[in-house]
Design an enzyme around this catalytic site. Structure first.
Site, short mmCIF file in Angstrom:
data_model
loop_
_atom_site.label_atom_id
_atom_site.label_comp_id
_atom_site.label_asym_id
_atom_site.label_seq_id
_atom_site.Cartn_x
_atom_site.Cartn_y
_atom_site.Cartn_z
N GLY A 1 -11.22 -8.19 -1.11
CA GLY A 1 -10.06 -8.31 -0.24
C GLY A 1 -9.41 -9.69 -0.30
O GLY A 1 -8.19 -9.81 -0.48
N LYS B 1 -20.38 -15.93 1.67
CA LYS B 1 -21.83 -15.75 1.87
C LYS B 1 -22.54 -15.17 0.66
O LYS B 1 -22.07 -14.21 0.06
CB LYS B 1 -22.05 -14.80 3.05
CG LYS B 1 -21.73 -15.40 4.37
CD LYS B 1 -22.51 -14.64 5.45
CE LYS B 1 -21.70 -14.48 6.71
NZ LYS B 1 -21.56 -13.10 7.15
N ARG C 1 0.82 -1.22 0.00
CA ARG C 1 0.00 0.00 0.00
C ARG C 1 0.85 1.27 0.00
O ARG C 1 0.46 2.28 -0.59
CB ARG C 1 -0.94 0.00 1.20
CG ARG C 1 -2.07 -0.98 0.99
CD ARG C 1 -3.11 -0.87 2.05
NE ARG C 1 -4.29 -1.60 1.64
CZ ARG C 1 -5.19 -2.11 2.47
NH1 ARG C 1 -5.03 -1.96 3.77
NH2 ARG C 1 -6.23 -2.75 2.02
N GLY D 1 -13.53 -3.61 0.51
CA GLY D 1 -14.90 -3.10 0.66
C GLY D 1 -15.27 -2.08 -0.40
O GLY D 1 -16.39 -2.06 -0.91
P1 ADP Z 1 -13.62 -11.26 -1.09
O1 ADP Z 1 -12.99 -10.72 0.17
O2 ADP Z 1 -12.64 -11.43 -2.20
O3 ADP Z 1 -14.85 -10.47 -1.48
P2 ADP Z 1 -15.15 -13.20 0.41
O4 ADP Z 1 -14.84 -12.47 1.68
O5 ADP Z 1 -16.54 -13.15 -0.08
O6 ADP Z 1 -14.13 -12.76 -0.74
O7 ADP Z 1 -14.83 -14.76 0.60
C1 ADP Z 1 -13.58 -15.25 0.98
C2 ADP Z 1 -13.71 -16.40 1.93
O8 ADP Z 1 -14.56 -17.42 1.42
C3 ADP Z 1 -12.37 -17.06 2.13
O9 ADP Z 1 -11.99 -16.88 3.48
C4 ADP Z 1 -12.62 -18.54 1.83
O10 ADP Z 1 -12.01 -19.43 2.75
C5 ADP Z 1 -14.11 -18.65 1.93
N1 ADP Z 1 -14.64 -19.78 1.17
C6 ADP Z 1 -14.53 -20.03 -0.16
N2 ADP Z 1 -15.12 -21.19 -0.49
C7 ADP Z 1 -15.63 -21.72 0.64
C8 ADP Z 1 -16.36 -22.91 0.97
N3 ADP Z 1 -16.68 -23.79 0.05
N4 ADP Z 1 -16.73 -23.09 2.25
C9 ADP Z 1 -16.41 -22.18 3.19
N5 ADP Z 1 -15.72 -21.06 2.97
C10 ADP Z 1 -15.33 -20.81 1.71
MG MG Z 2 -13.51 -10.90 2.27
#
Ligand code: ADP
Ligand code: MG
Length: 389
Positions: A347, A201, A35, A369
């Site tokens: 992230g 989620k 960063r 975010g």
């Molecule tokens: P980003 O930060 O890129 O938007 P998210 O926060 O939505 O991504 O999701 C990332 C998390 O999702 C990671 O910590 C990963 O371990 C989890 N994840 C991915 N696939 C699964 C799964 N099948 N079951 C549980 N957790 C999962």
């Molecule tokens: Mg995330």
């Protein structure tokens, strides 16, 4: 179009630049200076134009006296000075005589860094709640305000939004690039256009699905969120992650956009003490799915190879664990060979790219975010408040 740093004559002016120096630290040692490096083009440009540069940034959260010590920007000032090969004056307070004096004595081409803006959170969250007097005070220190902290643009704080009311404003090079990359893929993507959505989620990504589904040719869903969609189609998902409350939403999407939405056909599951790859339709009652399988990868790759634009948000498996990293790594590898535009946002998605050292893409967003908010089609307060060109 927003004004940018290029639109100002900065010679001899006190230019306040809001940067994102929210770096990871362990015991006062910076563990990743990405960063800081990302902010250099804007800082160096201002210095070269003869500005007197005043930097503001937050670092972590500040709730207690102890956090004050833990979250000091002092080691950031030191690292920045090394990177710029130039003295960086570090001011140990966020307001007061010391700060005002240092600002008064700044010369053209000199730079100072103010202590963590969130030190102002200790007595009433003045920074984080955008206290009007605080923004006004910081603005009084300068002549021009440049926002280059993309990572905090989805927040309305005194050091980004509050301050902007009282000064001529523009964005720095980092924000300019983020806006350009996202606006291109969201308004005018070359087709075919695929979005890969993963992560934990469904709830976190509903806004993105709603905002992008009409625009994309393919929506590839993997990771934890795919199970809600698979369940909506009556597939067995065992004990994999499920967002019950979002089943209806998933059904609705699948009904309306059946051709566009591509779901996994196999996955890697934890089955008692074993890790097994299995077809989705053969998932057992106690299986927990943590990664996409080979057939799914193959299918995803076939589609991606046709695409001229790909946007990826959310890892397709629990990549933090070696047993479940394969899907995410393979997709990173595949995407890095594509000729078209590939943008990574989120992230954990960016963290995965860094972790596996596969970073050869058109753009990897620096803001978790903030990038999600952009993908949801929301306006970001830290950008809204900047003057139009
Ligand atoms: P980003 O930060 O890129 O938007 P998210 O926060 O939505 O991504 O999701 C990332 C998390 O999702 C990671 O910590 C990963 O371990 C989890 N994840 C991915 N696939 C699964 C799964 N099948 N079951 C549980 N957790 C999962
Ligand atoms: Mg995330």
């Amino acid at each position: 179009m927003k004004k940018t740093i290029r639109d100002f004559d900065m010679e001899g002016k006190k230019v306040i630049i809001r940067v994102d120096f929210n770096v990871p630290m362990i015991d006062g040692v910076i563990t990743d200076d990405t960063r800081i490096k990302a902010s250099l083009p804007t800082i160096e440009y201002a210095l070269a134009k003869g500005a007197r540069v005043i930097l503001l940034s937050h670092l972590g959260r500040v709730k207690t006296q102890e956090d004050l010590h833990k979250n000091s920007l002092e080691s950031v000032a030191f690292r920045l000075s090394e990177l710029l090969d130039k003295e960086v004056i570090f001011v140990t307070e966020t307001r007061g005589n010391l700060l005002e004096n240092e600002v008064k004595h700044l010369e053209n081409g000199q730079i100072l860094l103010v202590e963590n803006t969130r030190f102002e959170d200790l007595n009433g969250s003045l920074e984080s709640k955008n206290d009007p007097d605080l923004g006004k005070y910081w603005a009084s220190l300068g002549d021009i305000f440049i926002n280059d902290a993309f990572g905090t643009c989805h927040r309305c704080h005194a050091s980004n939004v509050g301050i902007s009311k009282y000064l001529p404003t523009g964005v720095g090079f980092l924000i300019e690039k983020e806006l350009k990359e996202f606006s291109e893929i969201m308004t005018n993507p070359q087709r075919p256009y695929a979005v890969i959505l993963g992560g934990a989620k469904v709830e976190d990504k509903i806004g993105i699905i709603e905002n992008l589904i009409e625009k994309v040719d393919y929506l590839l869903i993997g990771g934890g969120m795919s199970y809600t969609f698979l369940k909506a189609k009556d597939f067995p998902i065992g004990k994999s992650m499920l967002d019950e409350g979002k089943l209806e939403f998933a059904k609705e999407m699948l009904k309306k956009y059946e051709e566009k939405i591509i779901l996994p056909v196999d996955h890697v599951v934890q089955r008692e003490n074993q890790i097994v790859m299995t077809a989705i339709k053969e998932t057992k009652e106690d299986d927990i799915g943590y990664d996409i399988g080979d057939q799914t990868l193959c299918h995803f790759k076939q589609i991606l190879q046709k695409c001229k634009t790909v946007l990826w948000n959310g890892p397709v498996g629990m990549f933090e664990k070696e047993d479940f990293e394969h899907g995410t790594v393979s997709l990173l590898e595949e995407l890095s060979t594509l000729k078209g535009k590939v943008v990574l946002g989120g992230g954990d998605t960016s963290a995965a790219a860094e972790k596996f050292m596969i970073t050869d893409f058109s753009h990897i967003s620096t803001g978790g975010g903030a990038s999600l908010s952009l993908l949801e089609g929301k306006t970001l307060p830290g950008i809204e408040c900047i003057d139009e060109a």
